[in-house]
Scaffold this motif. Structure first.
Motif, PDB file in Angstrom:
ATOM      1  N   THR A 188       0.997  -1.258   0.026  1.00  0.00           N
ATOM      2  CA  THR A 188      -0.180   0.074   0.049  1.00  0.00           C
ATOM      3  C   THR A 188       0.959   1.273   0.139  1.00  0.00           C
ATOM      4  O   THR A 188       1.890   1.069  -0.091  1.00  0.00           O
ATOM      5  CB  THR A 188      -0.805   0.038   1.302  1.00  0.00           C
ATOM      6  OG1 THR A 188      -0.037   0.344   2.575  1.00  0.00           O
ATOM      7  CG2 THR A 188      -1.768  -1.041   1.274  1.00  0.00           C
ATOM      8  N   LYS A 189       0.294   2.387   0.060  1.00  0.00           N
ATOM      9  CA  LYS A 189       0.976   3.508  -0.069  1.00  0.00           C
ATOM     10  C   LYS A 189       1.127   4.075   1.575  1.00  0.00           C
ATOM     11  O   LYS A 189       1.582   5.271   1.812  1.00  0.00           O
ATOM     12  CB  LYS A 189       0.564   4.733  -0.900  1.00  0.00           C
ATOM     13  CG  LYS A 189      -0.900   4.814  -1.151  1.00  0.00           C
ATOM     14  CD  LYS A 189      -1.294   5.562  -2.272  1.00  0.00           C
ATOM     15  CE  LYS A 189      -2.794   5.707  -2.031  1.00  0.00           C
ATOM     16  NZ  LYS A 189      -3.542   6.648  -2.846  1.00  0.00           N
ATOM     17  N   VAL A 190       0.587   3.665   2.271  1.00  0.00           N
ATOM     18  CA  VAL A 190       0.880   4.017   4.034  1.00  0.00           C
ATOM     19  C   VAL A 190       1.576   2.836   4.490  1.00  0.00           C
ATOM     20  O   VAL A 190       1.744   1.729   4.048  1.00  0.00           O
ATOM     21  CB  VAL A 190      -0.538   4.406   4.554  1.00  0.00           C
ATOM     22  CG1 VAL A 190      -1.249   5.578   4.035  1.00  0.00           C
ATOM     23  CG2 VAL A 190      -1.451   3.144   4.299  1.00  0.00           C
ATOM     24  N   ASP A 191       1.983   3.105   5.951  1.00  0.00           N
ATOM     25  CA  ASP A 191       2.772   2.346   6.705  1.00  0.00           C
ATOM     26  C   ASP A 191       1.980   0.811   6.868  1.00  0.00           C
ATOM     27  O   ASP A 191       2.818   0.150   7.736  1.00  0.00           O
ATOM     28  CB  ASP A 191       3.258   2.857   7.840  1.00  0.00           C
ATOM     29  CG  ASP A 191       4.275   4.100   7.130  1.00  0.00           C
ATOM     30  OD1 ASP A 191       4.822   3.884   6.088  1.00  0.00           O
ATOM     31  OD2 ASP A 191       4.589   4.815   8.248  1.00  0.00           O
ATOM     32  N   GLY A 192       0.893   0.717   6.998  1.00  0.00           N
ATOM     33  CA  GLY A 192       0.097  -0.406   7.456  1.00  0.00           C
ATOM     34  C   GLY A 192      -1.410  -0.337   7.426  1.00  0.00           C
ATOM     35  O   GLY A 192      -1.773   0.540   6.852  1.00  0.00           O
ATOM     36  N   VAL A 193      -1.839  -0.994   8.426  1.00  0.00           N
ATOM     37  CA  VAL A 193      -3.417  -0.797   8.809  1.00  0.00           C
ATOM     38  C   VAL A 193      -3.562   0.107   9.817  1.00  0.00           C
ATOM     39  O   VAL A 193      -3.020   0.103  10.688  1.00  0.00           O
ATOM     40  CB  VAL A 193      -3.916  -2.029   9.020  1.00  0.00           C
ATOM     41  CG1 VAL A 193      -5.599  -2.310   9.155  1.00  0.00           C
ATOM     42  CG2 VAL A 193      -3.571  -3.173   7.978  1.00  0.00           C
ATOM     43  N   TYR A 194      -4.732   1.043   9.407  1.00  0.00           N
ATOM     44  CA  TYR A 194      -5.212   1.968  10.625  1.00  0.00           C
ATOM     45  C   TYR A 194      -6.700   1.839  10.691  1.00  0.00           C
ATOM     46  O   TYR A 194      -7.518   1.245   9.810  1.00  0.00           O
ATOM     47  CB  TYR A 194      -4.909   3.642  10.082  1.00  0.00           C
ATOM     48  CG  TYR A 194      -3.463   3.774   9.772  1.00  0.00           C
ATOM     49  CD1 TYR A 194      -2.840   4.464  10.837  1.00  0.00           C
ATOM     50  CD2 TYR A 194      -2.816   3.323   8.601  1.00  0.00           C
ATOM     51  CE1 TYR A 194      -1.634   4.957  10.768  1.00  0.00           C
ATOM     52  CE2 TYR A 194      -1.597   3.610   8.440  1.00  0.00           C
ATOM     53  CZ  TYR A 194      -0.828   4.527   9.579  1.00  0.00           C
ATOM     54  OH  TYR A 194       0.687   4.749   9.325  1.00  0.00           O
ATOM     55  N   ASP A 195      -7.170   2.359  11.968  1.00  0.00           N
ATOM     56  CA  ASP A 195      -8.673   2.439  11.989  1.00  0.00           C
ATOM     57  C   ASP A 195      -9.708   3.149  11.185  1.00  0.00           C
ATOM     58  O   ASP A 195     -10.672   2.839  10.816  1.00  0.00           O
ATOM     59  CB  ASP A 195      -8.949   2.292  13.738  1.00  0.00           C
ATOM     60  CG  ASP A 195      -8.647   4.006  13.916  1.00  0.00           C
ATOM     61  OD1 ASP A 195      -7.794   4.689  13.176  1.00  0.00           O
ATOM     62  OD2 ASP A 195      -9.131   4.425  15.042  1.00  0.00           O
ATOM     63  N   LYS A 196      -8.965   4.178  10.456  1.00  0.00           N
ATOM     64  CA  LYS A 196      -9.543   4.943   9.454  1.00  0.00           C
ATOM     65  C   LYS A 196      -8.574   5.479   8.529  1.00  0.00           C
ATOM     66  O   LYS A 196      -7.184   5.253   8.789  1.00  0.00           O
ATOM     67  CB  LYS A 196     -10.326   6.104   9.854  1.00  0.00           C
ATOM     68  CG  LYS A 196      -9.883   6.764  10.994  1.00  0.00           C
ATOM     69  CD  LYS A 196     -10.905   7.911  11.645  1.00  0.00           C
ATOM     70  CE  LYS A 196     -10.257   8.438  13.081  1.00  0.00           C
ATOM     71  NZ  LYS A 196     -10.996   8.764  13.784  1.00  0.00           N
ATOM     72  N   ASP A 197      -8.777   5.822   7.318  1.00  0.00           N
ATOM     73  CA  ASP A 197      -7.864   6.437   6.356  1.00  0.00           C
ATOM     74  C   ASP A 197      -7.010   7.336   6.818  1.00  0.00           C
ATOM     75  O   ASP A 197      -7.564   8.581   7.138  1.00  0.00           O
ATOM     76  CB  ASP A 197      -8.848   7.011   5.092  1.00  0.00           C
ATOM     77  CG  ASP A 197      -7.649   7.133   4.086  1.00  0.00           C
ATOM     78  OD1 ASP A 197      -6.459   7.286   4.227  1.00  0.00           O
ATOM     79  OD2 ASP A 197      -8.259   7.430   2.874  1.00  0.00           O
ATOM     80  N   PRO A 198      -5.660   7.129   7.110  1.00  0.00           N
ATOM     81  CA  PRO A 198      -4.606   7.891   7.726  1.00  0.00           C
ATOM     82  C   PRO A 198      -4.391   9.291   6.836  1.00  0.00           C
ATOM     83  O   PRO A 198      -4.007  10.365   7.323  1.00  0.00           O
ATOM     84  CB  PRO A 198      -3.440   7.115   7.815  1.00  0.00           C
ATOM     85  CG  PRO A 198      -3.477   6.195   6.853  1.00  0.00           C
ATOM     86  CD  PRO A 198      -5.026   5.716   6.526  1.00  0.00           C
TER      87      PRO A 198
END
Ligand code: UDP
Length: 238
Positions: A160-170
């Motif tokens: 993905t383009k973020v560092d992992g999984v978040y509870d909502k879109d970082p």
């Protein structure tokens, strides 16, 4: 530290190949993805890759065709174009790669069979799975889970383009909370948007862990191969 990974299945979205553009293929993005794959090979991993097609055509949501089956077939063909583009980028940096496709097109690519895929992997060749599952109403996420299971990968990596999984879109929410270790059921019930539900359910049924990493950070795939604990993991927790 987790155990060293021998065989991986890397899922790249079509978007990863379009770079800063909204559409199509970007040579710089292709070469970045090819270097990530090379890095994993250089660290001793056998690498399978599934690429999406969203940068060319997102079948189900496409206004190009009224019929879902036609639209999905176009989407699957788009993944073959991406697979060929990645193979070309890998060839340029000296990595032997083969495209295997679920849609039969012998003049373009080999037809996907488990035996072919495993033979190439054992010979040190990268295998790029094009053509989705070969069936409409599925996604390339589901294809990634399916191919990972077929080749008996140790790990499914979702780039993905973020560092992992978040509870909502970082990207949209500054207060998004990073989730490092997630149970399959939590991923499904909270609809965390990691992969589609069919893909996660398939991984859950077969106990295949999913790692979600930022593909734009150089060396991340290699770090996983070395057994480093980066990004988020989706797995059975109890
Ligand atoms: N698709 C399909 N069957 C499959 C895989 C993909 O019909 O087994 C179609 C579907 O229409 C999908 C499109 O191909 O929207 C492109 O794949 P996807 O959206 O998964 O690509 P990504 O979002 O990863 O770029």
């Amino acid at each position: 530290m987790q155990k060293k990974i021998k065989r991986i299945l890397l899922k790249l979205s079509g978007e990863a190949l379009s770079g800063k553009k909204d559409y199509g293929l970007d040579p710089e993005a292709l070469s970045l993805m090819a270097r990530c794959v090379k890095d994993a090979c250089d660290h001793g991993a056998q690498v399978g890759v599934v690429i999406g097609g969203g940068n060319i055509l997102r079948g189900a949501g496409s206004s190009v065709a009224a019929d879902r089956v036609s639209a999905d077939t176009m989407g699957m063909l788009a993944t073959v174009i991406n697979a060929l583009a990645l193979k070309d980028a890998l060839d340029r940096i000296g990595i032997d790669a083969r495209v295997l496709t679920a849609l039969e097109m012998p003049k373009v690519a080999e037809t996907m069979t488990k035996a072919h895929a495993v033979e190439h992997l054992n010979a040190g060749r990268v295998v790029i799975f094009g053509g989705g599952t070969g069936n409409p109403f599925f996604t390339t996420d589901t294809n990634a889970a399916l191919r990972a299971l077929e080749i008996e990968a140790d790990l499914l990596i979702k780039a993905t383009k973020v560092d992992g999984v978040y509870d909502k879109d970082p990207v949209k929410h500054k207060d998004a909370v990073f989730l490092s270790d997630i149970d399959y059921n939590e991923a499904l019930s909270k609809n965390l948007g990691i992969m589609d539900a069919t893909a996660i359910a398939l991984c859950r049924e077969n106990n295949l862990p999913i790692r979600v990493i930022n593909i734009k950070v150089p060396g991340n795939v290699a770090k996983l191969v070395r057994g480093e604990n980066i990004g988020s993991v989706v797995r059975r927790r109890n």
